[in-house]
Design an enzyme around this catalytic site. Structure first.
Site, PDB file in Angstrom:
ATOM      1  N   CYS A 119      67.530  -2.454   2.035  1.00 45.28           N
ATOM      2  CA  CYS A 119      67.939  -3.309   0.925  1.00 45.28           C
ATOM      3  C   CYS A 119      67.018  -4.525   0.826  1.00 45.28           C
ATOM      4  CB  CYS A 119      69.408  -3.704   1.047  1.00 45.28           C
ATOM      5  SG  CYS A 119      70.072  -4.419  -0.485  1.00 45.28           S
ATOM      6  N   HIS A 220      72.090   1.237   1.343  1.00 42.71           N
ATOM      7  CA  HIS A 220      72.687   0.834   2.621  1.00 42.71           C
ATOM      8  C   HIS A 220      73.210   2.056   3.392  1.00 42.71           C
ATOM      9  CE1 HIS A 220      72.664  -3.570   2.427  1.00 42.71           C
ATOM     10  NE2 HIS A 220      72.855  -3.444   1.129  1.00 42.71           N
ATOM     11  N   GLU A 222      73.846   2.055   6.357  1.00 45.98           N
ATOM     12  CA  GLU A 222      74.721   1.514   7.408  1.00 45.98           C
ATOM     13  C   GLU A 222      76.100   1.116   6.900  1.00 45.98           C
ATOM     14  OE1 GLU A 222      72.934  -2.367   5.842  1.00 45.98           O
ATOM     15  OE2 GLU A 222      72.720  -0.192   5.625  1.00 45.98           O
TER      16      GLU A 222
END
Length: 252
Positions: A119, A220, A222
């Site tokens: 990001c 993202h 994660e």
């Protein structure tokens, strides 16, 4: 677990955001996911906050890392890519972190240290190499984020098309549903970067350096709601690149 342990520097903007407790809690969850998946993948990790260290201390603290992950966070200060503030939905800036992370990307390029930008980290990769950012995406359809809600509710799922000839396609395939929350994107890619993924609206979703093992993804992996296989796959690729870099260094 892989037999050879390597060292991964997980670099964020700042360790804590007491002024924004809900956002801070959400970020802590995502960083913990990176640290946990890295540990399960055979890495030892250091969590490093660029904004608390500055250029010299960040470079010193990551000097022995076999690979680096640069995570998301605040908008990159426009002064680092030749632009001005005052754009729509302008977020806070953290120039100390910007400068330190830019220096880290440039050193990674010089030393061929594998690096993954996520990001904001993906945007920092481009800015560090002379690229620009689109300061605000015209995203009325909510493709890249859900506006007007807290950060932990703002993620949007969408499809990205990945260049079949890219290294990233070898990891994730050529059509992938990703999870993102961003209002900015890479404009002109930095020197040596090749665009390897785009969203349906043409926004740049991933870049790779043509020579160095440096990759950026705008989404993202994660996030708790993301495809659970994506982050481990990206970290595994980073590990292979680090092992390859280590073998090349020993051979030299």
């Amino acid at each position: 677990m892989p037999s050879e342990t390597l060292h991964l520097a997980v670099v964020e903007v700042t360790r804590h955001r007491p002024h924004a407790p809900r956002y801070d809690a959400y970020v802590q969850t995502m960083v913990a996911r990176v640290l946990g998946d890295a540990a399960r993948g055979g890495w030892t990790t250091d969590r490093v906050a660029a904004g608390e260290l500055g250029v010299d201390a960040l470079l010193a603290s990551t000097a022995r890392a076999d690979a680096v992950v640069v995570l998301g966070g605040e908008d990159v200060s426009p002064r680092f890519y030749g632009a001005s503030g005052g754009y729509p939905s302008e977020g806070p800036h953290h120039a100390v972190a910007d400068e330190a992370q830019i220096a880290l990307v440039r050193r990674s390029l010089e030393t061929r240290t594998p690096l993954l930008g996520v990001c904001r980290g993906h945007q920092i990769v481009s800015v560090a190499l002379g690229g620009t950012l689109e300061q605000h995406l015209d995203d009325e359809a909510g493709l890249h984020r859900t506006s007007g809600v807290p950060a932990d509710l703002s993620m949007a799922d969408h499809l990205v098309a990945i260049d079949p000839a890219s290294r990233l396609a070898g990891v994730l395939g050529t059509r992938v549903v990703v999870r993102s929350s961003h209002h900015q994107a890479i404009g002109r890619p930095g020197a040596g970067l090749r665009v390897v993924a785009r969203a349906a609206d043409g926004a740049i979703e991933a870049v790779e350096h043509v020579e160095a093992p440096i990759t950026g993804v705008q989404w993202h992996p994660e996030d708790p709601g993301a495809d659970r296989a994506q982050l481990p796959a990206l970290l595994a690729r980073l590990r292979l690149e680090a092992l390859s870099a280590g073998r090349a260094s020993r051979a030299a």
